[in-house]
Design an enzyme around this catalytic site. Sequence first.
Site, short mmCIF file in Angstrom:
data_model
loop_
_atom_site.label_atom_id
_atom_site.label_comp_id
_atom_site.label_asym_id
_atom_site.label_seq_id
_atom_site.Cartn_x
_atom_site.Cartn_y
_atom_site.Cartn_z
N LYS A 207 0.86 -1.17 0.00
CA LYS A 207 0.00 0.00 0.00
C LYS A 207 0.90 1.23 0.00
O LYS A 207 1.66 1.47 0.95
CB LYS A 207 -0.91 0.00 1.23
N ARG A 217 -11.06 9.24 0.91
CA ARG A 217 -11.06 9.89 2.22
C ARG A 217 -12.29 10.77 2.41
O ARG A 217 -12.81 10.90 3.53
CB ARG A 217 -9.76 10.67 2.42
N GLU A 246 7.99 -6.57 1.88
CA GLU A 246 6.69 -6.65 2.56
C GLU A 246 5.99 -7.96 2.22
O GLU A 246 5.41 -8.63 3.10
CB GLU A 246 5.80 -5.47 2.16
N LYS A 261 -1.93 -1.61 -3.87
CA LYS A 261 -2.81 -0.44 -3.85
C LYS A 261 -1.97 0.83 -3.87
O LYS A 261 -1.06 0.95 -3.04
CB LYS A 261 -3.68 -0.48 -2.58
N SER A 287 -9.98 5.08 -5.50
CA SER A 287 -10.95 6.15 -5.78
C SER A 287 -10.42 7.18 -6.77
O SER A 287 -11.15 7.65 -7.65
CB SER A 287 -11.34 6.83 -4.48
N TYR A 326 -14.53 0.34 -8.00
CA TYR A 326 -15.83 0.99 -7.90
C TYR A 326 -16.61 0.87 -9.20
O TYR A 326 -17.80 1.18 -9.25
CB TYR A 326 -15.63 2.46 -7.50
#
Length: 338
Positions: A207, A217, A246, A261, A287, A326
């Site tokens: 991320k 947000r 990671e 992401k 988004s 989305y």
Amino acid sequence: MTFSTTDMINNITGSRRLRRNRMTPWARAMVRENTVTPDDLILPLFIIDGKSEEEAIEAMPGVSRRSVDKAVELTRHAASLGIPAVAPFPNVDLAKRDQAGSAILDPDNLICRYVKAVKDAGIDIGIITDSALDPFTDHGHDGVLRDGVIVNDESVEQIVKASILQAQAGADIIAPSDMMDGRIGAIRQALDAEGFSDTAIMSYTAKYASGFYGPYREAIGTDQTLKGDKATYYIDPANSEDAMREAEMDIAEGADSLMVKPGMPYLDIIWRMKSTFGMPVFAYQVSGEYSMIEAAAANGWLDGERAMMESIVAFKRAGADGILSYFAIRVAEKLHSS
């Protein structure tokens, strides 16, 4: 001797013409390397308090916050389209937010209520819940804030407790997005100890500290509460090796799948992670990516539907096993109508 243009081209290409496989729709379909189906899609959705409530999100045209009952309706529609999973995110009343994100440990919080409602409705769909603290904190960060610092271990304790609570509510996959060190192993141990050994973990492994999160947000109400940035715990956008480290840690700690992401700016990370580890890898088309396409389409600068489909297939081409988007409902509806 005089050569025609065709002779010269054939001399160069050896009579190979790559365009032959592109000349008709059926030929293109026959040799297509990547195909998107509803199985590739995960629908993120936003939950609010109330009954029969639906609020448009200004920065995300076509996306709304919904009360639990309305969110269940949308979830039922997603399942009917063959979308295999949803990912709920709450917009919590500001009065319920504090420095430690304590409301995430309320068994009646928005996430838990939604999960229970979907399960009670008997909808055959997976539910992926995020146990990060940011929707529940008054400072907008993903962990506990102490003296201006996001403290790792105390945050992990809170995130582990939230993960157990979400599993008890019926969540199928826990997907912690906080990027705290050690949280995957701690969640796995706790889930197993509490009898949830079959509950999977999808780690937000890579991320990035990205500029593409702004509309999200706004959607969860942290756009005005966030103090500072998240660069001390999210990955630097300039780094690739960091993401691999990671992933190695998360796999060793028990992650069942990995996530990258944002999505499109990090297709190279998706490709590298999938080819290196052979694990299920998911992309989150965030988004900002969604809103850019929508805004450009609204201004007539590009064909929005075409850009939408092209962006989704790009994730498949990069190696993603699934895409949180989305656009999920619209993509699935288009696939069913074609």
